[in-house]
Scaffold this motif. Sequence first.
Motif, short mmCIF file in Angstrom:
data_model
loop_
_atom_site.label_atom_id
_atom_site.label_comp_id
_atom_site.label_asym_id
_atom_site.label_seq_id
_atom_site.Cartn_x
_atom_site.Cartn_y
_atom_site.Cartn_z
N ILE A 7 0.86 -1.18 0.00
CA ILE A 7 0.00 0.00 0.00
C ILE A 7 0.90 1.23 0.00
O ILE A 7 1.78 1.37 0.86
N ILE A 9 0.73 5.32 0.21
CA ILE A 9 -0.15 6.43 0.55
C ILE A 9 0.49 7.71 0.04
O ILE A 9 1.48 8.20 0.59
N LEU A 31 -3.00 5.00 -2.82
CA LEU A 31 -4.14 5.72 -2.25
C LEU A 31 -3.76 7.19 -2.11
O LEU A 31 -2.75 7.52 -1.48
N LYS A 33 -5.33 11.23 -1.36
CA LYS A 33 -6.53 11.84 -0.78
C LYS A 33 -7.23 12.81 -1.73
O LYS A 33 -8.40 13.15 -1.50
N GLU A 147 -6.52 4.54 -6.29
CA GLU A 147 -7.79 5.04 -5.78
C GLU A 147 -7.59 6.49 -5.34
O GLU A 147 -6.84 6.76 -4.40
N THR A 150 -9.25 9.27 -1.72
CA THR A 150 -9.32 8.27 -0.65
C THR A 150 -8.35 8.69 0.46
O THR A 150 -7.15 8.67 0.27
N VAL A 152 -6.52 8.30 3.78
CA VAL A 152 -6.06 7.38 4.83
C VAL A 152 -5.98 8.15 6.15
O VAL A 152 -5.31 9.18 6.23
N ALA A 169 -9.28 4.02 5.70
CA ALA A 169 -9.40 5.16 4.79
C ALA A 169 -10.86 5.56 4.61
O ALA A 169 -11.78 4.74 4.75
N LEU A 171 -13.54 6.74 1.94
CA LEU A 171 -13.79 6.68 0.51
C LEU A 171 -14.53 7.93 0.04
O LEU A 171 -15.12 8.65 0.86
N TYR A 179 -7.74 -1.45 4.26
CA TYR A 179 -6.81 -2.01 3.28
C TYR A 179 -5.70 -2.71 4.07
O TYR A 179 -5.10 -2.08 4.97
#
Length: 527
Positions: A7, A9, A31, A33, A147, A150, A152, A169, A171, A179
Amino acid sequence: MKQYDVIIIGSGIAALQLANKLTKDLNVIILTKEKLTTGNSYLAQGGVAAAIAPSDDPYLHYLDTLEAGAHHNDAEAVLEMTQKAPELIKGLWQSGCRFDDDGKGKLLLGMEGAHSEKRIVHSGGDETGKHMVDFLIERLEANISIEQSTFVYDLILNKEETQCIGVKAKLPDGRNEIYAAPHVVLATGGCGQVFAYTSNAETATGDGIALAYRAGAELADMEFVQFHPTLLYVAGKTRGLISEAVRGEGAVLVTAEGKRIMEGIHPLKDLAPRHIVSQTIYDYSRKGIQVFLDISSIRDFGSRFPTVSKLCRDHGTEIENDLIPVVPGSHFVMGGVKTDLQGRTSIPGLYAIGEVACTGIHGANRLASNSLLEGMFVGGKLAEWINGTQAYRDAINNLHIPEKNFFNGELPEPDILKHTMMNRTGIVRTKELLMTQAEWLSQFNLERWLDAAIDHLSPSTLNRLFMYIAASLITRSALERTESRGGHFREDFPNEDNANWMKKQIIHQRKNVKDGKHEFNQTALAT
């Protein structure tokens, strides 16, 4: 719950370099934001530093990095990065990344502050970050999911609290999602938005710093905040960055009467290290004197610096007048989540790369155009390590989410925080101002927020909470360092204190994560 191998971020240079270098049999998710290109890397006007010129050498780049960093750097890490830099640039160029050249296959190299040689590689003039990010995004392969929008907001440790095994996170539709992965990478950028004047993207709110601190990871050097000397200043607000490359091409800092303010301040004058230039401009602004960037010596300014020119026009500043009003603003945090050169933190399974990390490379003040370089360098090294390890893969089979108590404390609007930070924990600091800020922050019970359940909070409230946590860490660290060094200037302790402080780092860790399956020597993270 969604399960992956890695993952990531964030979506800046460090994140994208890592994603591109991971083997294609790994299931990876990015991911971010907001949008994929909403971040500091994409906005980077400057370039990438690399000793490519025949007259240059990685050792000279190394020396310049140490000098800019006030010799607080990890010297071995700096040397490894500067030696790798030419190879990184040439590899990107040969792969098709567009850099500015002379039309005959020779890269054009620019000069920036505190560099002893022309070694700054640009793309599209002052659009280097945009071009590099676009190039790396285009190269992402099918094993990498993305994504966007999103957010976290929490890291998940295993039941024994010995390693990080996932994230929570928000959505886009407001639902929460979990995740899980054996490798969780923070590449969230810095925290420039905690100050009223900043060059940073609106997304730079200290998310990764707060996530790591809540989870119990070690943080270091949070007092070292670089204030970029030249932000466009119109109608009492900063409007964007005026690249240091503008001064590298000959622009000078002047008053309205034409007095050159850097004369007699430093041998490099307008190309002195950023903290010196910022402090000088700040001294003038405290006296009510506006400082300008005189660009009259730069031919074809509009074509040479299209991004800066558009920024000025959009805010009513005509570049034909040759004077651009500027003030300093927060630009880069040298501290962050403490890591080794592979990006590994004090919590197994958790990594940090890019501005959110403190590798020791930047020391007390980052050398211009070393940020994109460090992101590529450490992102690549982390990819090599993950590609070659099977560590932590069994942990996510026993995912455990602990119960937490709710706490609904009030946090004022971010603008209030930003102005108090700028005025009290900004370019020039004193014990009195720092104590005032620390006491002001203490009323919001941030310690209670650290162990509280935050699943119910909206993204905007979470953003605000993370800003307050980052601001508190910067203020506490600035109080503890009783000297001036690099981006940390104490008016009550104006000199460097090498006997007590040159290599001493201020480590903040809110709780001790239990010793886990570390695959590297923990003493490498010790001071």
